[in-house]
Design an enzyme around this catalytic site. Structure first.
Site, PDB file in Angstrom:
ATOM      1  N   GLU A 182      35.323  38.925  37.207  1.00 29.47           N
ATOM      2  CA  GLU A 182      35.890  39.951  36.324  1.00 29.47           C
ATOM      3  C   GLU A 182      36.789  40.811  37.194  1.00 29.47           C
ATOM      4  O   GLU A 182      36.317  41.585  38.027  1.00 29.47           O
ATOM      5  CB  GLU A 182      34.777  40.792  35.715  1.00 29.47           C
ATOM      6  CG  GLU A 182      33.750  39.929  35.026  1.00 29.47           C
ATOM      7  CD  GLU A 182      33.472  40.354  33.595  1.00 29.47           C
ATOM      8  OE1 GLU A 182      33.467  41.551  33.337  1.00 29.47           O
ATOM      9  OE2 GLU A 182      33.272  39.466  32.753  1.00 29.47           O
ATOM     10  N   CYS A 242      39.086  49.254  34.824  1.00 31.71           N
ATOM     11  CA  CYS A 242      39.755  47.949  34.765  1.00 31.71           C
ATOM     12  C   CYS A 242      40.607  47.859  33.505  1.00 31.71           C
ATOM     13  O   CYS A 242      41.626  47.187  33.497  1.00 31.71           O
ATOM     14  CB  CYS A 242      38.745  46.820  34.817  1.00 31.71           C
ATOM     15  SG  CYS A 242      37.480  46.955  33.558  1.00 31.71           S
TER      16      CYS A 242
HETATM   17  P1  NAD Z   1      36.900  45.052  45.680  1.00 29.70           P
HETATM   18  O1  NAD Z   1      37.395  43.700  45.393  1.00 29.70           O
HETATM   19  O2  NAD Z   1      37.505  45.816  46.808  1.00 29.70           O
HETATM   20  O3  NAD Z   1      35.329  45.044  45.973  1.00 29.70           O
HETATM   21  C1  NAD Z   1      34.406  44.517  45.046  1.00 29.70           C
HETATM   22  C2  NAD Z   1      33.148  44.091  45.769  1.00 29.70           C
HETATM   23  O4  NAD Z   1      33.450  42.963  46.597  1.00 29.70           O
HETATM   24  C3  NAD Z   1      32.528  45.142  46.665  1.00 29.70           C
HETATM   25  O5  NAD Z   1      31.130  45.109  46.486  1.00 29.70           O
HETATM   26  C4  NAD Z   1      32.923  44.662  48.055  1.00 29.70           C
HETATM   27  O6  NAD Z   1      32.035  45.080  49.066  1.00 29.70           O
HETATM   28  C5  NAD Z   1      32.883  43.159  47.895  1.00 29.70           C
HETATM   29  N1  NAD Z   1      33.687  42.387  48.844  1.00 29.70           N
HETATM   30  C6  NAD Z   1      34.836  42.776  49.464  1.00 29.70           C
HETATM   31  N2  NAD Z   1      35.312  41.747  50.216  1.00 29.70           N
HETATM   32  C7  NAD Z   1      34.466  40.706  50.037  1.00 29.70           C
HETATM   33  C8  NAD Z   1      34.439  39.364  50.532  1.00 29.70           C
HETATM   34  N3  NAD Z   1      35.390  38.889  51.347  1.00 29.70           N
HETATM   35  N4  NAD Z   1      33.432  38.553  50.137  1.00 29.70           N
HETATM   36  C9  NAD Z   1      32.472  39.001  49.301  1.00 29.70           C
HETATM   37  N5  NAD Z   1      32.451  40.263  48.811  1.00 29.70           N
HETATM   38  C10 NAD Z   1      33.436  41.103  49.166  1.00 29.70           C
HETATM   39  O7  NAD Z   1      37.047  45.870  44.305  1.00 29.70           O
HETATM   40  P2  NAD Z   1      36.693  47.397  43.999  1.00 29.70           P
HETATM   41  O8  NAD Z   1      37.662  48.288  44.700  1.00 29.70           O
HETATM   42  O9  NAD Z   1      35.247  47.635  44.208  1.00 29.70           O
HETATM   43  O10 NAD Z   1      36.955  47.472  42.423  1.00 29.70           O
HETATM   44  C11 NAD Z   1      38.199  47.723  41.851  1.00 29.70           C
HETATM   45  C12 NAD Z   1      38.733  46.480  41.177  1.00 29.70           C
HETATM   46  O11 NAD Z   1      37.756  45.977  40.271  1.00 29.70           O
HETATM   47  C13 NAD Z   1      39.961  46.755  40.325  1.00 29.70           C
HETATM   48  O12 NAD Z   1      40.895  45.718  40.515  1.00 29.70           O
HETATM   49  C14 NAD Z   1      39.413  46.723  38.888  1.00 29.70           C
HETATM   50  O13 NAD Z   1      40.374  46.422  37.915  1.00 29.70           O
HETATM   51  C15 NAD Z   1      38.363  45.690  39.015  1.00 29.70           C
HETATM   52  N6  NAD Z   1      37.377  45.811  37.938  1.00 29.70           N
HETATM   53  C16 NAD Z   1      37.342  44.862  36.967  1.00 29.70           C
HETATM   54  C17 NAD Z   1      36.439  44.977  35.928  1.00 29.70           C
HETATM   55  C18 NAD Z   1      36.384  43.946  34.831  1.00 29.70           C
HETATM   56  O14 NAD Z   1      35.463  43.990  34.040  1.00 29.70           O
HETATM   57  N7  NAD Z   1      37.346  43.026  34.725  1.00 29.70           N
HETATM   58  C19 NAD Z   1      35.562  46.055  35.883  1.00 29.70           C
HETATM   59  C20 NAD Z   1      35.615  47.010  36.891  1.00 29.70           C
HETATM   60  C21 NAD Z   1      36.526  46.870  37.932  1.00 29.70           C
END
Ligand code: NAD
Length: 457
Positions: A229, A263
């Site tokens: 997501e 999001c």
């Molecule tokens: P992010 O991708 O920076 O981090 C998300 C998670 O991934 C964190 O827990 C992080 O520690 C982990 N992570 C980071 N690198 C990783 C790797 N290489 N391997 C495994 N895990 C890893 O995102 P964020 O800043 O936490 O969230 C913001 C983003 O999320 C925005 O793009 C937003 O649109 C999206 N979002 C989408 C939805 C949806 O339902 N579609 C909902 C909420 C947020």
């Protein structure tokens, strides 16, 4: 021992140092979850539901403290933290009400001694890597139905919502979910990467496209069920017969709520030339009423930007839009710290040569573009690699439905925006992700439907 430092993004104060995981602890916890899952799957659905009911009661009892924790670590205005927790209660109620029917064994054929049935056993051990912007919502969309359907969950909250993650684990365990069935993994990307290396039966991720793509690549040879997501660049079109005032008030809220860090925040607005000027004036007036302030203040509407690096993204989009001729009507700058602050920012006279109209902003910033009519609006709405949500404002239902049918988005809105319902599937087209959460499909997604062919002797 590893420690994860947690800072308040509104003040830069260090607010906690949490014990963090490393590759070895992740692997030990994954092995324990595998053993525990078999027992959890044998617990009756009624008892698993009773645990989630007690979890819900725990949230209600501590709601104010939980909201304060979330506000302190994410910068989310306190009123919105309360809204998220109250909204979560409705989602829990939906899952509790629907899980029996969604997972009951179905007899789909029975004739001449031959019976066909569909059973819904759990996937097994699922990993949930989560985001910080709505930590209760996006986590709960996964771990609640996953637990109800008999899975063990390896839950890694975002490092920017780690204290909320600790609270979620504490409340679930107090509610009767065994510690090895709901397993908290604390840390940043390294802990997420370590989790991907474990034997898991499903990976449920919420976060950015960049991370989602890395996870998909890491799992590409593993044939593990994968749900992503991801982000969006969510458009809305305001047609010539819409009320510009009503549309502007709704869309200003949709663009700026949660400081634009949703999001499904409205990220692009297209307005018919006939009402463009009236809409823009009403939009700017609406945004001017939004109070920027300390996230704990009751009247704050715009809080802190959770992640400091996002300020650079906003600066780049603002500079690029200005350089390409956009008209800056409001904001366009960082606010004085301490903490991460950005002024609510509104541009008109924008176009698709600008980053602002192409890449996710994830902040209190919006571009409003004039269009000549419906065809141009649809073309521009679809000119994106994302496809999470899209909306149309018009009193004409048939016109809205005809337009929205042409837009590539998982959720479409008529005269509303920035809205999620537990009763409807939440999914994205294109780079907004694969798979879905919520709705009854979002319960069944944590099962592995098994086909039974039964012939009486
Ligand atoms: P992010 O991708 O920076 O981090 C998300 C998670 O991934 C964190 O827990 C992080 O520690 C982990 N992570 C980071 N690198 C990783 C790797 N290489 N391997 C495994 N895990 C890893 O995102 P964020 O800043 O936490 O969230 C913001 C983003 O999320 C925005 O793009 C937003 O649109 C999206 N979002 C989408 C939805 C949806 O339902 N579609 C909902 C909420 C947020």
């Amino acid at each position: 021992m590893n420690l994860l430092a947690v800072y308040n993004p509104a003040t830069e104060a260090l607010i906690a140092e949490l014990p963090a995981d490393d590759a070895m602890s992740v692997s030990g916890k994954a092995v324990q979850a595998r053993v525990a899952q078999a027992g959890w799957a044998k617990v009756s659905l009624a008892e698993r539901k009773a645990c989630i009911v007690r979890f819900r009661e725990g949230i209600v009892a501590e709601l104010e403290a939980l909201a304060t924790t979330m506000t302190n670590e994410t910068g989310k205005p306190i009123t919105m933290s309360r809204n998220e927790l109250n909204g979560l209660l409705g989602r829990i109620d939906f899952f509790l009400a629907e899980v029996d029917a969604s997972t009951a064994t179905q007899t789909v054929f029975s004739d001449g001694g031959m019976t066909e049935q569909i059973e819904h056993p759990p996937l097994g051990v699922v990993a949930n890597i989560s985001a910080w912007n709505y930590p209760w919502f996006v986590g709960g969309n996964v771990f609640i139905p996953a637990l109800l359907t008999g899975n063990a969950v390896l839950y890694k909250p975002s490092e920017y919502a780690a204290m909320t993650g600790v609270a979620i684990a504490r409340l679930l365990h107090a509610a009767g979910v065994p510690a090895d069935v709901f397993v908290l993994l604390t840390g940043g990307s390294a802990v997420g990467t370590a989790l991907l290396a474990q034997k898991i039966d499903g990976l449920f991720f919420t976060g950015s496209y960049a991370t989602g793509a890395k996870i998909a690549a890491a799992l590409s040879t593993r044939l593990v069920k994968l749900q992503l997501e991801l982000g969006g660049k969510d458009p809305t079109y305001v047609a010539d017969d819409a009320n510009p005032q009503t549309a502007a008030e709704s869309l200003a809220d949709g663009a700026m709520y949660n400081t634009g860090q949703s999001c499904c925040s409205v990220e692009r607005i297209y307005v018919h030339a006939k009402i463009y000027d009236a809409f823009v004036a009403a939009f700017v007036a609406a945004v001017k009423t939004f109070k920027v302030g300390h996230p704990m203040a009751e009247d704050t509407y715009i809080g802190a930007i959770t992640r400091a690096p996002q300020l650079d993204v906003l600066d780049v989009q603002v500079a690029d839009a200005k350089a390409k001729g956009a008209a800056l009507l409001l904001g366009g700058n960082r606010l004085v710290g301490p903490g991460n602050w950005y002024a609510p920012t509104v541009f008109s006279n924008v176009n698709h040569s600008m980053e602002l109209m192409k890449e996710e902003s994830f902040g209190p910033i919006i571009g409003i573009q004039k269009v000549s009519g419906d065809a141009e609006a649809v073309k521009l709405m679809n000119d994106t690699r994302y496809g999470l949500t899209a909306g149309v404002f018009t009193p004409d239902e048939a016109r809205a439905k005809a337009l929205l049918a042409q837009v590539n988005a998982g959720s479409v809105y008529w005269n509303c925006c920035d809205r999620v319902s537990p009763r409807l599937p939440w999914s994205g087209y294109g780079d907004s992700g694969v798979g879905l959460t919520l709705s009854t499909y979002g319960i069944q997604t944590f099962t592995r439907p098994k086909a039974w062919h039964l012939r009486q002797p």
